[in-house]
Every structure is written in C-alpha cells, then in structure tokens.
Design an enzyme around this catalytic site. Structure first.
Site, PDB file in Angstrom:
ATOM      1  N   SER A 199       0.868  -1.177   0.000  1.00 20.27           N
ATOM      2  CA  SER A 199       0.000   0.000   0.000  1.00 20.27           C
ATOM      3  C   SER A 199       0.904   1.225   0.000  1.00 20.27           C
ATOM      4  O   SER A 199       2.060   1.160   0.416  1.00 20.27           O
ATOM      5  CB  SER A 199      -0.948  -0.001   1.200  1.00 20.27           C
ATOM      6  N   GLU A 258       1.249   5.563   0.717  1.00 15.32           N
ATOM      7  CA  GLU A 258       0.683   6.722   1.408  1.00 15.32           C
ATOM      8  C   GLU A 258       1.104   8.015   0.727  1.00 15.32           C
ATOM      9  O   GLU A 258       2.274   8.217   0.415  1.00 15.32           O
ATOM     10  CB  GLU A 258       1.124   6.727   2.869  1.00 15.32           C
ATOM     11  N   ALA A 270      -2.884  18.029  10.685  1.00 12.69           N
ATOM     12  CA  ALA A 270      -3.064  18.236  12.124  1.00 12.69           C
ATOM     13  C   ALA A 270      -4.325  19.039  12.393  1.00 12.69           C
ATOM     14  O   ALA A 270      -4.576  20.064  11.770  1.00 12.69           O
ATOM     15  CB  ALA A 270      -1.846  18.958  12.705  1.00 12.69           C
ATOM     16  N   HIS A 299      -7.314   9.061   5.679  1.00 14.78           N
ATOM     17  CA  HIS A 299      -6.928   9.210   7.075  1.00 14.78           C
ATOM     18  C   HIS A 299      -7.993  10.027   7.811  1.00 14.78           C
ATOM     19  O   HIS A 299      -8.690  10.854   7.211  1.00 14.78           O
ATOM     20  CB  HIS A 299      -5.588   9.922   7.184  1.00 14.78           C
ATOM     21  N   ARG A 358      -5.549   8.918  16.400  1.00  9.43           N
ATOM     22  CA  ARG A 358      -5.916   9.932  17.393  1.00  9.43           C
ATOM     23  C   ARG A 358      -5.572  11.306  16.857  1.00  9.43           C
ATOM     24  O   ARG A 358      -6.339  12.246  16.935  1.00  9.43           O
ATOM     25  CB  ARG A 358      -5.177   9.676  18.713  1.00  9.43           C
ATOM     26  N   ASP A 394      -2.387  14.440  16.257  1.00  5.81           N
ATOM     27  CA  ASP A 394      -1.625  15.351  17.112  1.00  5.81           C
ATOM     28  C   ASP A 394      -2.224  16.739  17.051  1.00  5.81           C
ATOM     29  O   ASP A 394      -2.792  17.140  16.035  1.00  5.81           O
ATOM     30  CB  ASP A 394      -0.165  15.399  16.660  1.00  5.81           C
ATOM     31  N   HIS A 409       5.359   5.052  21.244  1.00  5.52           N
ATOM     32  CA  HIS A 409       4.860   6.405  21.033  1.00  5.52           C
ATOM     33  C   HIS A 409       5.511   7.342  22.055  1.00  5.52           C
ATOM     34  O   HIS A 409       5.653   6.986  23.232  1.00  5.52           O
ATOM     35  CB  HIS A 409       3.336   6.446  21.188  1.00  5.52           C
ATOM     36  N   ARG A 458      -6.219  -2.129  22.449  1.00  5.05           N
ATOM     37  CA  ARG A 458      -7.560  -1.519  22.538  1.00  5.05           C
ATOM     38  C   ARG A 458      -8.058  -1.092  21.170  1.00  5.05           C
ATOM     39  O   ARG A 458      -9.245  -1.255  20.855  1.00  5.05           O
ATOM     40  CB  ARG A 458      -7.528  -0.319  23.495  1.00  5.05           C
ATOM     41  N   PHE A 493      11.618  14.873  10.134  1.00  5.24           N
ATOM     42  CA  PHE A 493      10.387  14.154  10.445  1.00  5.24           C
ATOM     43  C   PHE A 493      10.590  13.237  11.647  1.00  5.24           C
ATOM     44  O   PHE A 493       9.755  13.176  12.555  1.00  5.24           O
ATOM     45  CB  PHE A 493       9.944  13.295   9.248  1.00  5.24           C
ATOM     46  N   HIS A 545       3.845  -1.150   3.702  1.00  8.36           N
ATOM     47  CA  HIS A 545       3.194   0.150   3.490  1.00  8.36           C
ATOM     48  C   HIS A 545       4.296   1.168   3.233  1.00  8.36           C
ATOM     49  O   HIS A 545       5.194   1.338   4.079  1.00  8.36           O
ATOM     50  CB  HIS A 545       2.382   0.544   4.729  1.00  8.36           C
ATOM     51  N   ARG A 560       6.237  10.881  -4.156  1.00  8.85           N
ATOM     52  CA  ARG A 560       7.279  10.575  -5.142  1.00  8.85           C
ATOM     53  C   ARG A 560       7.222   9.081  -5.441  1.00  8.85           C
ATOM     54  O   ARG A 560       6.877   8.272  -4.584  1.00  8.85           O
ATOM     55  CB  ARG A 560       8.668  10.954  -4.612  1.00  8.85           C
TER      56      ARG A 560
END
Length: 299
Positions: free
Chosen positions: A24, A26, A60, A86, A116, A118, A161, A176, A228, A278, A284
């Site tokens: 996949s 992105e 964001a 997304h 969730r 940011d 995280h 969860r 990043f 992914h 690009r």
C-alpha cells in the site's frame, strides 16, 4: 546480499518459495497546482502495481479535511485503485467526525486509517480531547465501526509512542484499538528492523494477532526525513547518518545510497517472512517503484 546458501537474495524470481506480496502507498494532499501535478504523476506510475490501497493523510487538527476528501474521491472514481482516507479526532466533536466518515462513505471510500492525531502545535504537545469528541484512537475506531462496514487501519510505534508512559501502556493502547474493530496496524517509519521485530514480539505476547504492517520510508532527502523523525519520536541510527554524511549537495550519490538503504531493509524483512508493506511515498514514485521490483511486483 547473499544468503547462507550462497544465493543472492535479489536474484530470485517472483513466486520462488515466497507467498503473495501486497503493498500500500501513502500520499499527502497537495497544496499547490504544481504539487498536485506531481501527486497524480506519482499515482499514475504506482497504480499499475496493484496496491491493496492508496491512503491520503489528514492534516493536524483536520486542517486538510476537504482536500483529503477531494483526493480520495478522485482516486476512487477515476483510477479504480482502492483509496483509504486518514481521519483524526483532534479538535472536533463526535458529530463532526461522524459527518466526515459519512462523507467518505458517500464518495465510495470504504477504507479509513484511524488516528488519534496530534494537536496543531505538534507531536510534543499533549493531546486534549474535545469535550464532545472522541477521546482516543480506540474510541474513534469504535465510532467508525458503528457507522458502517469499513476496513480500518491504525498506527503502531516500533520505538514506542513518545507520549506512552512505558511499553506496557503502548502495547495496551494498540490492543484496545484492534479490539475496538481495527483490521490491522501500520507502523510508523523505522530504520532498524530489530525494532520492528521486538515490537511484534511484544504485541504477540499481549495476544495481538492482527497484521502489523511495516511502514517503510524511502529517504528521498535525508535532511527532511531526519527532521520528520525528530518530530515523531523515530530514531536515526548513527550508521544511517554516516551513509548520508556529506551528500546534501550530491543528489545523484544521495539517490543511489537511498536506494541501497531501502533495498537492504525491505529484502531483510521479506526474507524474514513479511508479506505486507506500506510505503510512505512523500508523493514521489521512483524509489517506491524500485522497491516494488525487489519484492517481485511489476505492472
């Protein structure tokens, strides 16, 4: 890259002792006409590879909501490639988020990457749920499940995280999300495959059986990717920094090194039994096309 049997890992033909490979890709919503041209040019080159889906990110605080919807709608209606949108729950009520989900469904988009998200200030700032909103990614996944039969992906973090208190909390949060109805987890970029395998082992020990798909970031620009990584809590190993040292003004050599680094990472994962990948394209196509070739995927 030679195996213990003396066979080059890159010389084997597609299908020789390997299961089917799925990929996949992105993308992010382009901000200008020139960037949009590159977006569609890259997608046109990658679409013939038959990806499982192509996802489009969500800025964001939902800042690219309309552009994300427009891009996934066009991909779905004009290319025949399954599109995944997304979605985050930052700064929005449940009703507002639910309206976005319904908009995706009306556009024919049945795949969602639920995050969730940011705050607009960035990764380092604490997440504060909207008083009338979803309070976590797991809560968001549960809400999406109530609205329809969607294919849902969620995020995983091979290096933990940045806001997780410890590994137990991090893995519990992933569980969860999956228990709430997500179909798979896609990892944040990583450059040490050992980090990925240790994360998968922790997940399996916690009873997680859903696929954990490695997110692979080809390094089109080391300086950009290092930035990043710093913002999202991913590490840049010293050996990787050393490989790109002094190449900021040598794009040709930089590209060759980037291809070698990505090939090494992907082939090692492939030989370890990974069948789903992914790729973070940054809109690009060149390096991603080369990596697909290594996986035996051709138009």
């Amino acid at each position: 890259m030679v195996s213990a049997t003396g066979e080059s890992r890159l010389s084997r033909q597609p299908g020789e002792g390997r299961p089917d490979i799925s990929v996949s890709f992105e993308f992010f919503p382009p901000k200008t006409d020139v960037m949009e041209e590159r977006f569609w040019a890259s997608l046109d080159r990658l679409a013939p590879l038959g990806p499982r889906f192509v996802s489009v990110t969500y800025g964001a605080g939902g800042s690219t909501r309309e552009r994300t919807l427009r891009m996934v709608s066009r991909i779905t209606n004009e290319t025949g490639v399954p599109a995944a949108a997304h979605l985050t729950c930052v700064g929005a009520t449940r009703d507002e988020v639910d309206d976005v989900v319904r908009g995706y469904a009306q556009a024919g988009v049945r795949r969602i990457v639920a995050l969730r998200g940011d705050p607009p200030e960035g990764v380092g700032h604490a997440f504060t749920p909207h008083p009338d909103g979803y309070n976590s990614a797991a809560d968001l996944v549960g809400g999406i499940r109530k609205l329809g039969d969607f294919d849902i992906s969620v995020a995983a973090y091979p290096e933990k995280h940045p806001q997780s208190a410890d590994w137990d909390a991090d893995i519990d949060n992933l569980k969860r999300k999956l228990d709430a109805g997500a179909d798979r987890a896609i990892t944040q970029m990583f450059f040490e495959n050992g980090d990925y395998w240790r994360f998968v082992e922790r997940a399996h020990k916690a009873g997680i059986t859903a696929p954990i798909v490695p997110g692979i970031q080809p390094i089109h620009s080391f300086r950009q990717i290092a930035g990043f990584a710093d913002r999202c809590g991913a590490s840049i190993p010293q050996w990787l920094a050393d490989r790109f040292d002094g190449l900021d003004d040598d794009p040709e050599t930089h590209a060759l090194v980037a291809a070698a680094v990505a090939a090494e990472q992907v082939t090692e994962l492939l030989d370890s039994g990974i069948t789903e990948f992914h790729f973070y394209t940054l809109n690009r196509s060149n390096l991603v096309l080369a990596l697909a070739r290594l996986l035996g995927i051709r138009p």
